[in-house]
Enzyme design. Structure first.
Site, mmCIF file in Angstrom:
data_model
loop_
_atom_site.group_PDB
_atom_site.id
_atom_site.type_symbol
_atom_site.label_atom_id
_atom_site.label_comp_id
_atom_site.label_asym_id
_atom_site.label_seq_id
_atom_site.Cartn_x
_atom_site.Cartn_y
_atom_site.Cartn_z
ATOM 1 N N GLU A 14 9.735 15.953 15.904
ATOM 2 C CA GLU A 14 10.176 15.987 14.522
ATOM 3 C C GLU A 14 9.305 16.968 13.726
ATOM 4 O OE1 GLU A 14 10.831 12.367 11.495
ATOM 5 O OE2 GLU A 14 8.948 12.253 12.561
ATOM 6 N N LYS A 62 0.848 -1.201 0.000
ATOM 7 C CA LYS A 62 0.000 0.000 0.000
ATOM 8 C C LYS A 62 0.876 1.241 0.000
ATOM 9 C CE LYS A 62 -1.844 2.749 3.090
ATOM 10 N NZ LYS A 62 -1.888 4.029 2.347
#
Ligand code: TAP
Length: 517
Positions: free
Chosen positions: A419, A212
């Site tokens: 992050e 996917k």
């Protein structure tokens, strides 16, 4: 019979007429792109169940590139059944490993033949600068397939001395076997390269797969599927399903016939996947997750190199780079000079259309990501970090963000811990000579993907690289990733390696055979 079919396939004789593809086409970058947009199941492109579709967007101007099939649970189940049949009954499972290698080499050659088209598709779908897409996104993908093609006939076990059952004798040997049907779920930052890193090892080991791609970047994966047919990879070995993580990804994690799931993405989704893999059928998992990689720059570094690589450690691929240096620690004695030189260099960066050969910095991958980055910068400002430059969206169509620098970032701040995954340099000072202090701060994170150090002192470099708690340490370089070198994180950056010999083990199981004679 299948041997003749296989020979014909190796020669590529019966493939092209067999495959019917409804392409989306686009004239761009001096070529006509022919892009498959449907689900790829059992060697055929077909609509998703219910014929559901969604639009994939070009981040350079926000325009629709084309519609793409939106797979559902029923499509996953059909793809897994095809992969299972291909593994258990198809030619792939019975093929000599060397022949498997030949097919993967052929696939790499075809990717090379189509590299301009692949790089252009990557550029319009993900915003990757074309020159970088050609060299890295596509170039490294080709190298990855070649590297793992070479492993196919070198996957071997050991002979192991065990205690003998006297008067008889014993011999134990091990065999390394494929796992069966594997699922691969990947993010949007390097769409083709993430596919290549996992699929090449998975296929070289002899497995079949259902992959996917990220919803926002499905197109190179589907073009890859087309090339896999041309290469003669038997039907059902590779299946590609564009669709959502919550539905397609979740079903792959839950599926009882899948034996392994290889994932790259965020830490929270990685945890969710691991849980589902455990509860469903104890699938093997490997997880390449988030990072906040520290880069330590000492006063005795080669300053030109530290500035150049310090910048690429953050701004490479517009910061959408899993190993991006999330935090720079710069020794006090060179801090101000380092920052002013970085700012000078940023002014020279050309922001613009990623297809333009002189562009350095393209658009962020998609709108939601850009919005998150702008919010990230606002938080940094509110917390009291100093915004030296950037922090805003660029005033032009598309999802462009200015290369950004924050200084004076303190350890407790959100931007010191989380992050960004974008072009945001987060800089903290450390006291001159305080090696252990800066190491402590660099390691004070739950992530452990990568790290770096710049110094001319080899003893200091060795000391620091021993103590940095991360899966990769770069010394006087950064982003130097190679197909032969294992890549993967520590702590909550996940476990299991991509690339190198280690990656094969992620897709193999070891059988011990003991003989008495
Ligand atoms: P995620 O939201 O984690 O998405 C990654 C993939 O997982 C996508 O294909 C996503 O589908 C799918 N997914 C979402 N929910 C799922 C579920 N419940 N079950 C199964 N699959 C599911 O990450 P992202 O925002 O795309 O990527 C950015 C993150 O990836 C960053 O944190 C970055 O650090 C990390 N990353 C890490 C590395 C390495 S090597 N460690 C490399 C690149 C990126 P959708 O398409 O629907 O979102």
């Amino acid at each position: 019979d299948f041997i003749q079919m296989f020979v014909r396939r190796l020669r590529g004789e019966d493939q092209e007429e067999e495959l019917v593809i409804d392409y989306a086409t686009k004239d761009v970058n001096n070529m006509t792109l022919k892009m498959p947009y449907q689900c790829f199941i059992n060697g055929k492109f077909e609509d998703a169940e219910d014929e559901k579709v969604y639009n994939t967007i070009n981040p350079t101007d926000g325009s629709v590139i084309c519609k793409v099939s939106y797979a559902s649970v029923g499509d996953v189940d059909r793809a897994v059944a095809a992969a299972k049949d291909a593994f258990e009954n198809g030619p792939w499972g019975r093929m000599n490993p060397r022949d498997r290698g030949s097919l993967l080499y052929k696939l790499a050659d075809l990717m090379e033949e189509h590299q301009e088209e692949l790089a252009t598709i990557e550029s319009i779908d993900s915003g990757a600068v074309y020159t970088l897409a050609l060299k890295t996104h596509v170039g490294m993908s080709i190298q990855t397939f070649r590297y793992f093609a070479g492993w196919c006939d070198k996957i071997q076990g050991k002979t192991i001395p065990i205690n003998q059952a006297r008067p008889n004798r014993n011999l134990t040997f091990t065999k390394r076997e494929p796992l069966g049907v594997c699922a691969i779920v990947i993010p949007w930052n390097y769409p083709l390269m993430m596919l290549a890193w996992k699929s090449a090892a998975c296929l070289a080991a002899g497995n079949t797969l259902v992959l996917k791609p990220a919803q926002v970047t499905p197109l190179t994966a589907l073009k890859f599927a087309e090339l896999s047919v041309k290469a003669g990879i038997p039907k059902g070995v590779i299946n590609i399903l564009p669709g959502s993580g919550g539905m397609v990804g979740q079903r792959l994690s839950d599926h009882p016939d899948i034996r392994k799931l290889g994932f790259t993405g965020s830490t929270p989704i990685g945890k969710q996947i691991m849980k589902s893999c455990a509860v469903s059928n104890l699938k093997k998992v490997s997880l390449e997750l988030g990072g906040k990689s520290p880069l330590i720059i000492f006063g005795d570094c080669d300053m030109d190199k530290a500035v150049r690589m310090g910048m690429s450690s953050v701004y490479f691929n517009k910061g959408e780079n899993c190993i991006a240096a999330g935090r720079l620690f710069v020794e006090e004695c060179i801090h101000d000079e380092f920052i002013s030189r970085v700012v000078e260099e940023i002014k020279k960066m050309k922001i613009g259309d990623p297809l333009d050969r002189s562009t350095d910095h393209g658009p962020q991958n998609h709108k939601a990501h850009l919005d998150k980055l702008l919010e990230y910068c606002e938080v940094g400002l509110k917390e009291g970090a100093t915004l030296v430059c950037g922090g805003r969206q660029v005033d032009r169509p598309g999802f462009f963000m200015e290369p950004t620098v924050f200084t004076g970032v303190e350890d407790h701040m959100f931007i010191a811990k989380e992050e960004s995954f974008g072009p945001v340099m987060v800089v903290s000072k450390f006291k001159d000579g305080d090696v252990d202090g800066v190491l402590h701060r660099a390691n004070d994170t739950e992530y452990g993907l990568a790290s770096g150090v710049f110094t001319r002192d080899i003893n200091k470099a060795m000391y620091v690289s021993e103590r940095l708690d991360a899966g990769t340490v770069f010394v006087n370089t950064y982003n130097k990733t190679d197909v032969a070198s294992p890549f993967g994180g520590f702590k909550q950056s996940g476990f299991g390696k991509d690339l190198g010999e280690d990656a094969l083990s992620e897709y193999l199981k070891t059988k011990a055979v003991t003989v008495e004679y």
